[in-house]
Design a protein around this motif. Structure first.
Motif, PDB file in Angstrom:
ATOM      1  N   HIS A 557       0.984 -35.934  -8.640  1.00  0.00           N
ATOM      2  CA  HIS A 557       2.232 -35.949  -9.405  1.00  0.00           C
ATOM      3  C   HIS A 557       2.951 -34.424  -9.247  1.00  0.00           C
ATOM      4  O   HIS A 557       4.154 -34.511  -9.231  1.00  0.00           O
ATOM      5  CB  HIS A 557       2.051 -35.843 -10.906  1.00  0.00           C
ATOM      6  CG  HIS A 557       1.079 -34.698 -11.459  1.00  0.00           C
ATOM      7  ND1 HIS A 557      -0.460 -34.618 -11.313  1.00  0.00           N
ATOM      8  CD2 HIS A 557       1.622 -33.462 -11.908  1.00  0.00           C
ATOM      9  CE1 HIS A 557      -0.650 -33.367 -12.124  1.00  0.00           C
ATOM     10  NE2 HIS A 557       0.439 -32.698 -12.347  1.00  0.00           N
ATOM     11  N   THR A 663      -8.738 -38.558  -6.810  1.00  0.00           N
ATOM     12  CA  THR A 663      -7.131 -38.790  -7.334  1.00  0.00           C
ATOM     13  C   THR A 663      -7.156 -39.839  -8.262  1.00  0.00           C
ATOM     14  O   THR A 663      -6.156 -39.692  -9.274  1.00  0.00           O
ATOM     15  CB  THR A 663      -6.175 -39.321  -5.953  1.00  0.00           C
ATOM     16  OG1 THR A 663      -6.171 -38.281  -4.878  1.00  0.00           O
ATOM     17  CG2 THR A 663      -4.721 -39.646  -6.230  1.00  0.00           C
ATOM     18  N   ASN A 664      -7.885 -40.712  -8.233  1.00  0.00           N
ATOM     19  CA  ASN A 664      -7.645 -42.081  -9.316  1.00  0.00           C
ATOM     20  C   ASN A 664      -8.518 -41.799 -10.410  1.00  0.00           C
ATOM     21  O   ASN A 664      -8.972 -42.905 -10.954  1.00  0.00           O
ATOM     22  CB  ASN A 664      -7.518 -43.478  -8.522  1.00  0.00           C
ATOM     23  CG  ASN A 664      -6.421 -43.536  -7.634  1.00  0.00           C
ATOM     24  OD1 ASN A 664      -5.329 -42.901  -7.954  1.00  0.00           O
ATOM     25  ND2 ASN A 664      -6.558 -44.069  -6.525  1.00  0.00           N
ATOM     26  N   GLY A 666      -9.140 -40.351 -13.012  1.00  0.00           N
ATOM     27  CA  GLY A 666      -8.670 -40.402 -14.536  1.00  0.00           C
ATOM     28  C   GLY A 666      -8.702 -41.701 -15.037  1.00  0.00           C
ATOM     29  O   GLY A 666      -9.097 -41.806 -16.203  1.00  0.00           O
ATOM     30  N   SER A 667      -8.047 -42.523 -14.262  1.00  0.00           N
ATOM     31  CA  SER A 667      -8.291 -43.913 -15.094  1.00  0.00           C
ATOM     32  C   SER A 667      -9.521 -44.445 -15.159  1.00  0.00           C
ATOM     33  O   SER A 667      -9.816 -45.125 -16.075  1.00  0.00           O
ATOM     34  CB  SER A 667      -7.225 -44.954 -14.299  1.00  0.00           C
ATOM     35  OG  SER A 667      -7.590 -44.979 -12.899  1.00  0.00           O
ATOM     36  N   HIS A 668     -10.411 -44.128 -14.242  1.00  0.00           N
ATOM     37  CA  HIS A 668     -12.012 -44.614 -14.041  1.00  0.00           C
ATOM     38  C   HIS A 668     -12.683 -43.890 -15.387  1.00  0.00           C
ATOM     39  O   HIS A 668     -13.566 -44.466 -16.012  1.00  0.00           O
ATOM     40  CB  HIS A 668     -12.506 -44.248 -12.856  1.00  0.00           C
ATOM     41  CG  HIS A 668     -13.975 -44.649 -12.714  1.00  0.00           C
ATOM     42  ND1 HIS A 668     -14.204 -46.075 -13.031  1.00  0.00           N
ATOM     43  CD2 HIS A 668     -15.126 -44.150 -12.158  1.00  0.00           C
ATOM     44  CE1 HIS A 668     -15.460 -46.334 -12.756  1.00  0.00           C
ATOM     45  NE2 HIS A 668     -15.934 -45.075 -12.544  1.00  0.00           N
ATOM     46  N   HIS A 670     -11.261 -42.921 -18.160  1.00  0.00           N
ATOM     47  CA  HIS A 670     -10.860 -43.319 -19.454  1.00  0.00           C
ATOM     48  C   HIS A 670     -11.569 -44.906 -19.824  1.00  0.00           C
ATOM     49  O   HIS A 670     -11.935 -45.370 -21.198  1.00  0.00           O
ATOM     50  CB  HIS A 670      -9.324 -43.783 -19.733  1.00  0.00           C
ATOM     51  CG  HIS A 670      -8.648 -42.454 -19.738  1.00  0.00           C
ATOM     52  ND1 HIS A 670      -8.645 -41.710 -21.098  1.00  0.00           N
ATOM     53  CD2 HIS A 670      -7.741 -41.486 -19.010  1.00  0.00           C
ATOM     54  CE1 HIS A 670      -8.048 -40.571 -21.035  1.00  0.00           C
ATOM     55  NE2 HIS A 670      -7.517 -40.426 -19.685  1.00  0.00           N
ATOM     56  N   HIS A 671     -11.692 -45.429 -18.551  1.00  0.00           N
ATOM     57  CA  HIS A 671     -12.467 -46.874 -18.571  1.00  0.00           C
ATOM     58  C   HIS A 671     -13.920 -46.739 -18.953  1.00  0.00           C
ATOM     59  O   HIS A 671     -14.315 -47.524 -20.037  1.00  0.00           O
ATOM     60  CB  HIS A 671     -12.276 -47.528 -17.113  1.00  0.00           C
ATOM     61  CG  HIS A 671     -13.322 -48.806 -17.253  1.00  0.00           C
ATOM     62  ND1 HIS A 671     -12.720 -49.715 -17.789  1.00  0.00           N
ATOM     63  CD2 HIS A 671     -14.618 -49.281 -16.759  1.00  0.00           C
ATOM     64  CE1 HIS A 671     -13.556 -50.931 -17.609  1.00  0.00           C
ATOM     65  NE2 HIS A 671     -14.659 -50.284 -16.856  1.00  0.00           N
ATOM     66  N   TRP A 673     -14.910 -44.000 -20.900  1.00  0.00           N
ATOM     67  CA  TRP A 673     -15.006 -43.805 -22.212  1.00  0.00           C
ATOM     68  C   TRP A 673     -14.749 -44.886 -23.074  1.00  0.00           C
ATOM     69  O   TRP A 673     -15.403 -44.972 -24.250  1.00  0.00           O
ATOM     70  CB  TRP A 673     -13.813 -42.857 -22.466  1.00  0.00           C
ATOM     71  CG  TRP A 673     -13.413 -42.311 -23.991  1.00  0.00           C
ATOM     72  CD1 TRP A 673     -12.900 -42.927 -24.733  1.00  0.00           C
ATOM     73  CD2 TRP A 673     -13.914 -41.036 -24.494  1.00  0.00           C
ATOM     74  NE1 TRP A 673     -12.934 -42.245 -25.904  1.00  0.00           N
ATOM     75  CE2 TRP A 673     -13.552 -41.063 -25.734  1.00  0.00           C
ATOM     76  CE3 TRP A 673     -14.732 -40.064 -24.044  1.00  0.00           C
ATOM     77  CZ2 TRP A 673     -13.784 -39.970 -26.670  1.00  0.00           C
ATOM     78  CZ3 TRP A 673     -14.764 -38.920 -24.889  1.00  0.00           C
ATOM     79  CH2 TRP A 673     -14.475 -38.885 -26.107  1.00  0.00           C
ATOM     80  N   GLN A 674     -13.803 -45.677 -22.822  1.00  0.00           N
ATOM     81  CA  GLN A 674     -13.785 -46.984 -23.508  1.00  0.00           C
ATOM     82  C   GLN A 674     -14.781 -47.890 -23.608  1.00  0.00           C
ATOM     83  O   GLN A 674     -15.299 -48.340 -24.709  1.00  0.00           O
ATOM     84  CB  GLN A 674     -12.525 -47.686 -22.986  1.00  0.00           C
ATOM     85  CG  GLN A 674     -11.651 -48.444 -23.983  1.00  0.00           C
ATOM     86  CD  GLN A 674     -11.000 -47.708 -25.223  1.00  0.00           C
ATOM     87  OE1 GLN A 674     -10.742 -46.735 -25.143  1.00  0.00           O
ATOM     88  NE2 GLN A 674     -11.368 -48.458 -25.977  1.00  0.00           N
ATOM     89  N   TYR A 689      -7.773 -36.293 -19.957  1.00  0.00           N
ATOM     90  CA  TYR A 689      -8.368 -35.888 -18.747  1.00  0.00           C
ATOM     91  C   TYR A 689      -7.427 -35.093 -17.809  1.00  0.00           C
ATOM     92  O   TYR A 689      -6.444 -35.575 -17.648  1.00  0.00           O
ATOM     93  CB  TYR A 689      -8.882 -37.262 -17.992  1.00  0.00           C
ATOM     94  CG  TYR A 689      -9.350 -36.770 -16.611  1.00  0.00           C
ATOM     95  CD1 TYR A 689     -10.630 -36.797 -16.495  1.00  0.00           C
ATOM     96  CD2 TYR A 689      -8.616 -36.618 -15.594  1.00  0.00           C
ATOM     97  CE1 TYR A 689     -11.208 -36.420 -15.217  1.00  0.00           C
ATOM     98  CE2 TYR A 689      -8.972 -36.764 -14.139  1.00  0.00           C
ATOM     99  CZ  TYR A 689     -10.581 -36.462 -14.168  1.00  0.00           C
ATOM    100  OH  TYR A 689     -10.753 -36.297 -12.933  1.00  0.00           O
TER     101      TYR A 689
END
Length: 717
Positions: A557, A663-664, A666-668, A670-671, A673-674, A689
């Motif tokens: 970003h 790089t990716n 962050g989405s992993h 949250h996955h 965590w969920q 994150y």
């Protein structure tokens, strides 16, 4: 790289036969000579690119005409063929390798190559090509450092465990419980990060040896690495030159007295005693004492360091006093926090950035008699008298009816300012030398929070009569710190006389001024046209085409926003579409030189165009409605997205060190965590994150802080 045909400029040298080659003034002139040639190469490359684009457009038009003459069957086959120089990568290659005029002859054996990409200002070390390339990456560049990620990871996991456990106890209203599910989550995250980092591709093999070499010459040869004051590239010089320039500055200002030993303990004790006396006399509350009191263990003596001003003759030094942990920092910040808003409220002509300046220029009507002027106050923060500037603050507060500020009387505010100024001490330690301790006897420390507002109010009083005359004449008058801009329709001789009188008004203040139909102010070049000003982007001669390199280990970003922000800034500043078009070309070349892929540039500059006009190209913005769109971006609220504020009491904010392989992640994250906390009390808790960076080249190479013994109170055995 620049088109090779422009390398002919590398043959041009500045000679002075009767002057020794190691003369410092000659070195400075040669650096300015190279800056002029470097800027010329950049401007010519921009023009060559525009010419190549016209050539491509002409070729495309001819191809289209030929294509229209073909039968349908042949046209379908033809459409499948790639033809012409149809993408930016080929264009860059064409500019770099096949431009007419490629020099076949060898350059002079003693020439100093004027590199076109951002170039470090090296005055001290003989560097090989690889080392120069690494240094040219600049202070912002962050080398990929997976080993540093793994080194920090145990501490980050421990912090995460504490935060998540605290959230669990808060939600479940339990005390001291360490739920196994939190341990399971933390272990899973740690394993996933280690596994992901292990897959990271090797970085540039030249990075580590080059950094090791730089550190070696720092210690062995006492080479000083700094970031330049304006162009923000690396500057290297010898310790001896810094010592000479430091002495020149100290003698010129006559504002410092050397003392024999560290005054830190005295500063802490004196400040503590001063604050307690204010409490005992009921001038401040006990709660404020607790906020302003210095810490015996955390306090550090402020330290002086210099940034070289490579845009000025002789490359003088800009002094900066870093006092983040100073015993006086809390008082200084308190004063700035409460006096600054009052100054801003009653000083509308004091501007904080070029946005306000541009909006006011738009509203002003020029005539054929209008001239523009700027003047600069020399060493403003150092040269203001201490007691007189504090009295100016008291007079300012009294004039506007402020009997108290944040519950404190004007007399108490005065005593707080005087205490900060009279106890302004710092240490200076250059590589390989013992620390030297100083007390500042005039002005305020450049870097202290309250020095800025103190100087602003003192200058406000000094300029009052000149300002009132400007208002009577219905002319413009703006000041940004020590730089002032104004317009006048009076005769140049009259203005010259007024400025000379202003320059003699106060012996502590010295000004230099410029005038004309075109003036550079802040980052704006202003030209008088009737009935409105013409404004374009201004870059100092020493400015280099340097932005954060694309291959720096920053989260995506950050690099995505650099082309976007550059296009936004250009649109705000350029008042005419043809100037904006040229500036967009300059932005493109600057980004290409910093290794940004052409498609990446198109995508994110196009994102700006789409957000502003609804079209992915510049066609609408550069068309008849240019002024309407420019007016839109001059509104500071344009495109501001509503962001949910972080609630530090309930949200779980977690930081992890970034490296390109994550790089990716962050989405992993949250996955996971969920997956683990679904259906538990933490299911609906907001978790954030966030990334922190590994060390940049600036952090690695620029050593400004003195030794611990020089700035801390060490425990005695």
């Amino acid at each position: 790289m620049p088109p090779p045909s422009l390398n002919v400029f590398d043959k041009l040298e500045l000679h002075a036969k009767e002057v020794r080659p190691d003369n410092n003034q000659l070195k400075s002139l040669r650096e300015r000579w190279k800056n002029v040639l470097r800027k010329t190469k950049l401007d010519l490359t921009t023009l060559m690119r525009e010419g190549k684009i016209i050539e491509m457009e002409e070729a495309t038009r001819e191809y289209d005409e030929l294509l229209n003459k073909l039968s349908d069957r042949l046209r379908e086959a033809y459409n499948a063929i790639c033809h012409g120089v149809c993408n930016e990568r080929k264009l860059v290659y064409a500019l770099s390798h096949h431009h007419p005029g490629f020099p076949k002859s060898k350059l002079h054996p003693h020439f100093s190559r004027i590199n076109f990409p951002p170039q470090a200002n090296n005055k001290a070390a003989l560097l090989r090509e690889t080392e120069s390339r690494i240094l040219n990456l600049g202070p912002k560049f962050v080398p990929p450092a997976p080993e540093q990620v793994l080194e920090r990871l145990p501490n980050e996991i421990r912090q995460m465990k504490e935060k998540v456990s605290t959230a669990w106890r808060r939600v479940t209203k339990t005390i001291g419980r360490q739920p196994p599910i939190v341990d399971k989550f933390c272990k899973r995250i740690e394993d996933e990060i280690r596994k992901t980092v292990a897959t990271e591709a090797p970085s540039d093999p030249a990075l580590k040896p080059a950094i090791a070499f730089f550190r070696k010459i720092q210690k062995k040869n006492n080479i000083i690495f700094r970031q330049t004051d304006k162009s923000k590239v690396f500057h290297t010089d010898t310790r001896e030159n810094y010592v000479k320039k430091s002495e020149i500055y100290m003698n010129k200002t006559n504002a410092y007295i050397e003392i024999q030993s560290s005054p830190l303990k005295e500063m802490i004790e004196k400040t503590d005693k001063f604050l307690r006396s204010l409490v005992s006399s009921k001038r401040i509350r006990q709660s404020l004492l607790d906020k302003l009191r210095p810490s015996l263990t955390e306090s550090e003596l402020p330290h002086l360091y210099y940034n070289p001003k490579d845009h000025k003759i002789g490359e003088p030094l800009r002094p900066i006093v870093s006092g983040m942990q100073s015993p006086l920092t809390k008082i200084s910040s308190f004063l700035d926090r409460h006096i600054r808003p009052l100054f801003d409220r009653h000083t509308p002509y004091s501007i904080s950035d070029s946005m306000i300046f541009l909006r006011r220029l738009q509203e002003f009507k020029t005539t054929n008699e209008t001239n523009i002027y700027t003047f600069d106050i020399t060493d403003m923060y150092t040269m203001i008298p201490q007691r007189e500037s504090v009295l100016a603050v008291c007079e300012f507060l009294g004039t506007y009816g402020y009997k108290k500020v944040c519950g404190l009387s004007i007399n108490t505010i005065k005593d707080l300012f005087i205490h900060v100024l009279e106890n302004s001490y710092f240490v200076l330690q250059l590589p390989g030398l013992k620390p030297k301790y100083y007390r500042q006897t005039r002005g305020g420390a450049m870097g202290s929070a309250c020095t800025q507002v103190l100087a602003d109010i003192y200058i406000r009083k000094w300029e009052r009569e000149f300002l009132q005359e400007q208002l009577r004449q219905h002319e413009l008058y703006f000041r940004f710190r020590d730089d002032t801009f104004f317009t006048s329709r009076r005769l140049p001789e009259q203005i010259e006389k007024s400025l000379k009188e202003l320059n003699q008004k106060d012996p502590n203040i010295s000004i230099t001024w410029t005038s004309g139909k075109t003036i550079e102010y802040l980052d704006v070049k202003v030209t008088i046209e009737t009935p409105h000003f013409r404004t374009t982007v201004f870059r100092k001669l020493a400015a280099q085409p340097y932005v954060l390199p694309f291959n720096s280990a920053h989260p995506p970003h950050i690099t995505r926003n650099i082309p976007y922000a550059a296009a936004l800034r250009a649109t705000r500043i350029c008042s005419h579409p043809e100037d904006l078009q040229r500036e967009l070309e300059t932005i493109r070349i600057t980004l290409l030189l910093n290794k940004y892929p052409p498609k990446f540039i198109d995508k994110h500059v196009g994102r700006f165009f789409h957000d502003l006009t609804g079209n992915d190209t510049s066609e609408v913005l550069l068309g008849k409605d240019h002024q309407k769109y420019r007016q839109r971006v001059l509104d500071r609220a344009w495109n501001k997205k509503e962001k949910r504020k972080i609630n530090f009491r309930t949200d779980v904010l977690l930081h992890f060190t970034y490296t390109p392989s994550l790089t990716n992640f962050g989405s992993h994250f949250h996955h996971i965590w969920q997956e683990i906390f679904e259906g538990t009390p933490l299911d609906d808790i907001p978790v954030i994150y966030a990334n922190r960076l590994t060390d940049s080249l600036k952090h690695i190479l620029v050593q400004k802080k003195p030794s611990k013994e020089a700035i801390k109170l060490l425990p005695t055995s």
